[in-house]
Design an enzyme around this catalytic site. Structure first.
Site, mmCIF file in Angstrom:
data_model
loop_
_atom_site.group_PDB
_atom_site.id
_atom_site.type_symbol
_atom_site.label_atom_id
_atom_site.label_comp_id
_atom_site.label_asym_id
_atom_site.label_seq_id
_atom_site.Cartn_x
_atom_site.Cartn_y
_atom_site.Cartn_z
ATOM 1 N N GLU A 9 0.864 -1.183 0.000
ATOM 2 C CA GLU A 9 0.000 0.000 0.000
ATOM 3 C C GLU A 9 0.903 1.238 0.000
ATOM 4 O O GLU A 9 1.757 1.371 0.865
ATOM 5 C CB GLU A 9 -0.885 0.014 1.248
ATOM 6 C CG GLU A 9 -1.640 -1.280 1.509
ATOM 7 C CD GLU A 9 -1.815 -1.543 2.988
ATOM 8 O OE1 GLU A 9 -2.038 -0.586 3.759
ATOM 9 O OE2 GLU A 9 -1.704 -2.715 3.390
ATOM 10 N N ASP A 98 -6.339 8.558 1.774
ATOM 11 C CA ASP A 98 -5.956 8.205 3.141
ATOM 12 C C ASP A 98 -5.326 9.429 3.812
ATOM 13 O O ASP A 98 -4.159 9.752 3.585
ATOM 14 C CB ASP A 98 -4.973 7.034 3.138
ATOM 15 C CG ASP A 98 -4.745 6.468 4.532
ATOM 16 O OD1 ASP A 98 -5.345 6.978 5.493
ATOM 17 O OD2 ASP A 98 -3.961 5.509 4.658
ATOM 18 N N GLU A 103 -3.943 6.886 -2.079
ATOM 19 C CA GLU A 103 -3.291 5.626 -1.721
ATOM 20 C C GLU A 103 -3.752 4.519 -2.653
ATOM 21 O O GLU A 103 -4.947 4.343 -2.895
ATOM 22 C CB GLU A 103 -3.594 5.235 -0.280
ATOM 23 C CG GLU A 103 -2.987 3.888 0.102
ATOM 24 C CD GLU A 103 -2.925 3.631 1.592
ATOM 25 O OE1 GLU A 103 -2.858 2.454 1.981
ATOM 26 O OE2 GLU A 103 -2.922 4.613 2.361
ATOM 27 N N SER A 105 -3.593 0.454 -3.015
ATOM 28 C CA SER A 105 -3.304 -0.839 -2.389
ATOM 29 C C SER A 105 -3.339 -1.899 -3.469
ATOM 30 O O SER A 105 -4.380 -2.131 -4.092
ATOM 31 C CB SER A 105 -4.343 -1.153 -1.309
ATOM 32 O OG SER A 105 -4.295 -0.204 -0.266
ATOM 33 N N THR A 106 -2.217 -2.545 -3.690
ATOM 34 C CA THR A 106 -2.118 -3.511 -4.785
ATOM 35 C C THR A 106 -3.018 -4.717 -4.544
ATOM 36 O O THR A 106 -3.369 -5.031 -3.398
ATOM 37 C CB THR A 106 -0.681 -4.047 -4.928
ATOM 38 O OG1 THR A 106 -0.369 -4.846 -3.775
ATOM 39 C CG2 THR A 106 0.326 -2.942 -5.099
ATOM 40 N N HIS A 158 3.184 0.844 3.113
ATOM 41 C CA HIS A 158 2.922 -0.273 4.003
ATOM 42 C C HIS A 158 2.977 -1.590 3.245
ATOM 43 O O HIS A 158 2.750 -1.632 2.034
ATOM 44 C CB HIS A 158 1.543 -0.122 4.658
ATOM 45 C CG HIS A 158 1.382 1.133 5.445
ATOM 46 N ND1 HIS A 158 0.186 1.518 6.012
ATOM 47 C CD2 HIS A 158 2.260 2.123 5.765
ATOM 48 C CE1 HIS A 158 0.341 2.676 6.645
ATOM 49 N NE2 HIS A 158 1.584 3.056 6.503
ATOM 50 N N ARG A 241 -2.703 -10.622 9.565
ATOM 51 C CA ARG A 241 -2.134 -9.833 8.462
ATOM 52 C C ARG A 241 -1.044 -8.968 9.078
ATOM 53 O O ARG A 241 -1.317 -7.966 9.728
ATOM 54 C CB ARG A 241 -3.192 -8.952 7.792
ATOM 55 C CG ARG A 241 -2.599 -8.043 6.708
ATOM 56 C CD ARG A 241 -3.650 -7.107 6.115
ATOM 57 N NE ARG A 241 -4.141 -6.141 7.073
ATOM 58 C CZ ARG A 241 -3.866 -4.839 7.058
ATOM 59 N NH1 ARG A 241 -3.085 -4.335 6.135
ATOM 60 N NH2 ARG A 241 -4.374 -4.037 7.961
ATOM 61 N N HIS A 243 1.229 -6.197 9.331
ATOM 62 C CA HIS A 243 1.109 -4.877 8.699
ATOM 63 C C HIS A 243 2.366 -4.071 9.015
ATOM 64 O O HIS A 243 2.545 -3.578 10.126
ATOM 65 C CB HIS A 243 -0.144 -4.183 9.251
ATOM 66 C CG HIS A 243 -0.425 -2.849 8.658
ATOM 67 N ND1 HIS A 243 -0.493 -1.698 9.422
ATOM 68 C CD2 HIS A 243 -0.664 -2.471 7.385
ATOM 69 C CE1 HIS A 243 -0.773 -0.670 8.631
ATOM 70 N NE2 HIS A 243 -0.878 -1.111 7.396
#
Length: 491
Positions: A9, A98, A103, A105-106, A158, A241, A243
C-alpha cells in the site's frame, strides 16, 4: 516453504498549485474521484478493525499528529466513506484517499515480481487520476512516490503479509524487527538532511526520522518500527495480516520486490523455528543510526552488550534460508542479488547505485553539488531530492536517470500495463477483480475478506479465503449464481 501472500500500500505525496496543507484532504479526495478508468465505489468497512492490537488488547483511540490536527481544526470533511472515496478497480486493487494522500493498495500476490508489477501499475493509476484532476480543474498537479514533504510530515508505504495466527506477536517481533532495521541498506529511498535529531547531510531511509517506538498499533503518530495492528482481512482465528509501515516507497521495482522478499524469508524461517536469534538493544536508535551511517559500517548494538552489523543480520537470514527452506527460484535469485549488492556497496559504489534507490539518488545529488559548486546545506537539494520521486515521466528525475542509462530500468509497460485490468496469479484479488468487472451490477459490497452480492432477491456474502488457489474456471462463469457457487466451493 509455505507461499506467503503479500500486498503493498503506497500513499503518494500530492502538490496542487495554489493550494495548501489545509486543502489536502479535499484535493486527495477529488483526485481519487477523477480516476478515468473503470471502477466501483462500494467498499465494505465492516471487517476493518484498526484499533485491535496483536498483543491482545484494543486501543481506545488512535493518535493523531498534532500538526495535522491544526490543519484540520474547524474543517468539516463529511462522512468518512465520502472522504475516503474508495474505488475498487478491475484488477481487485483499492484506490482511495488516506488522510490527504492518494493511496493505492495492490492486489494480493504470491510472487515478488508480480507484486512489483502491480505496484508499477498502481503508479500509473495515480498518475492518470492526477492528470484527469489537473485537466478538470485547470490546476497544476504533481504526485510524488516518497515518504516525506521535508517539513516534518511523513506518509507511509505499508506492506501486508499473511501469517498463521499461532506464531503470535512475540515470535514475529523477534524474527522480523532485525530485518526491518537492516534491509534499508538495500531498499531505502534516501533523503537529504534530517527532520528530527542531529543534523546530517544525507541518509538512507526517508522514514527513519519518524520512528519513536519499537512496537505499537499507531500509523499516524508515535510511529513504530513494528506495527502491531491486528486487522487480519481474513478469518481472525486462523490468520494474522502482518502490517509493516517502516519501509520507504521505491521508484525501482527491484527494490520493492527485494524489501518484500527479505521479510518473507524471516517469516518463513520463524514459522519453522529457525529464524536467527538477533535481539537488538534499541531498534529505534539502530534504525536511525543505520540510516545516517555515511561510513557504511552499519553497526547495530545488541541487548547482550555486543554488536553486529546490518550485513551480518542479512547474511544470517540468507544462510538460514538456504539451509532450512525449500526456496523457489525467485527467492534464490533474490538472495544472490542481495549478496552481490552488499559486496558492491563496499567495493563498487557506482555499480551498486544502479540498483538501489538511495544510492542512485545520492550519486545524482553529488553531480548537482559539483555542477552548482555548493554543499549539502544548499536548500536547492531538497527540490532535486523531491523530483527524484515525481512519477510523471516527463518531469521526474528518476525517469531522467533511466533515459540516461544511469540506473537499471523498470519493467516495460508491456509487462505491467496488463495488471491494470486483471490479476495473473490465482489469488483472491483475481476473484475480486472478476466480480468488479464481470458482475458489478450484482455486487453490493467488496473488501479484502469478502464479496457481497444481490442474488435472487437476497443479499449473499461470500468469504474469500486468503490461502486458496482460485481456479481458472471462475473466469468461465457466465452468470453471478455460478460465480458465487464456485467461490463457495473454495470454503
Amino acid at each position: 516453504m509455505r507461499p506467503i501472500l503479500a500486498g503493498v500500500e503506497t500513499e503518494y505525496g500530492l502538490s496542487v498549485a495554489g493550494r495548501g496543507a489545509a486543502d489536502q484532504v479535499e484535493d486527495a479526495q477529488a483526485l481519487v474521484r477523477s480516476y478515468p478508468g473503470e471502477r466501483l465505489s462500494l467498499w465494505d468497512y465492516k471487517h476493518e478493525s484498526p484499533r485491535n492490537d496483536l498483543r491482545g488488547f484494543k486501543l481506545d483511540h488512535l493518535a493523531v499528529d498534532p500538526v495535522d490536527g491544526e490543519f484540520d481544526r474547524g474543517r468539516v470533511h463529511g462522512p468518512a466513506h465520502e472522504v475516503r472515496s474508495d474505488q475498487i478497480l478491475p484488477n481487485g486493487a483499492r484506490f482511495y484517499n488516506d488522510h490527504g494522500h492518494p493511496e493505492y493498495s495492490t492486489p494480493e500476490a504470491w510472487s515478488l515480481r508480480e507484486l512489483a508489477l502491480h505496484d508499477l501499475a498502481g503508479q500509473q493509476v495515480v498518475l492518470a487520476a492526477a492528470r484527469a484532476y489537473a485537466q478538470k480543474e485547470d490546476l497544476e498537479v504533481r504526485v510524488y512516490k516518497n515518504n516525506t514533504d521535508h517539513h516534518g510530515a511523513s506518509y507511509g508505504t505499508h506492506e501486508s503479509y499473511l501469517v498463521p495466527r499461532e506464531i503470535g506477536f512475540d515470535r514475529l517481533f523477534a524474527a522480523v524487527t532485525p530485518v526491518l532495521v537492516a534491509r534499508q541498506i538495500l531498499t531505502g529511498a534516501g533523503k537529504v538532511g534530517a527532520e528530527t535529531g542531529a543534523a546530517c547531510a544525507y541518509q538512507i531511509s526517508q522514514r527513519a526520522d519518524f520512528f519513536v517506538e519499537p512496537a505499537n498499533a499507531e500509523t499516524l503518530y508515535r510511529r513504530p518500527i513494528f506495527n502491531t495492528r491486528d486487522e487480519p482481512h481474513a478469518d481472525p482465528a486462523r490468520w494474522i495480516r502482518l502490517h509493516m509501515i517502516s519501509c520507504d516507497a521505491n521508484r525501482m521495482a527491484s527494490n520493492t520486490a527485494r524489501r518484500v522478499g527479505l521479510v518473507k524469508l524471516a517469516l518463513a524461517l520463524e514459522e519453522i523455528g529457525e529464524a536467527p536469534p538477533w535481539k537488538l538493544k534499541d531498534p529505534v536508535s539502530s534504525f536511525k543510526e543505520v540510516s545516517r551511517d555515511e561510513a557504511y559500517r552499519f553497526e547495530i548494538p545488541l541487548a547482550s552488550g555486543s554488536w553486529t552489523t546490518a550485513y551480518e543480520i542479512l547474511e544470517s537470514i540468507f544462510s538460514a534460508s538456504e539451509r532450512f527452506l525449500d526456496l523457489d527460484p525467485e527467492l534464490v535469485e533474490m538472495i544472490a542479488e542481495c549478496r552481490l549488492l552488499m559486496e558492491l556497496l563496499a567495493t563498487d559504489f557506482p555499480r551498486f547505485s544502479r540498483s538501489v534507490d538511495w544510492a542512485a539518488k545520492r550519486r545524482m545529488l553529488e553531480t548537482f553539488l559539483g555542477e552548482l559548486g555548493t554543499d549539502w546545506r544548499d536548500p536547492a537539494l531538497l527540490s532535486y531530492d523531491l523530483e527524484y520521486h515525481n512519477i510523471d515521466p516527463d518531469e521526474g528525475l528518476f525517469d531522467a536517470l533511466v533515459l540516461m542509462g544511469e540506473v537499471d530500468p523498470n519493467p516495460e509497460p508491456a509487462e505491467w500495463q496488463p495488471r491494470l485490468a486483471r490479476v495473473y496469479e490465482p489469488t483472491r484479488a483475481w476473484a475480486r477483480g472478476l466480480a468488479a468487472s464481470r458482475f458489478g451490477d450484482h455486487l453490493v459490497a467488496a473488501c479484502w475478506r469478502s464479496l457481497t452480492f444481490k442474488l435472487d432477491g437476497q443479499t449473499v456474502e461470500v468469504d474469500l479465503p486468503p490461502d486458496a488457489r482460485y481456479p481458472e474456471e471462475l473466469a468461465d462463469a457466465d452468470n453471478v449464481g455460478t460465480f458465487v457457487q464456485r467461490l463457495r466451493e473454495l470454503q
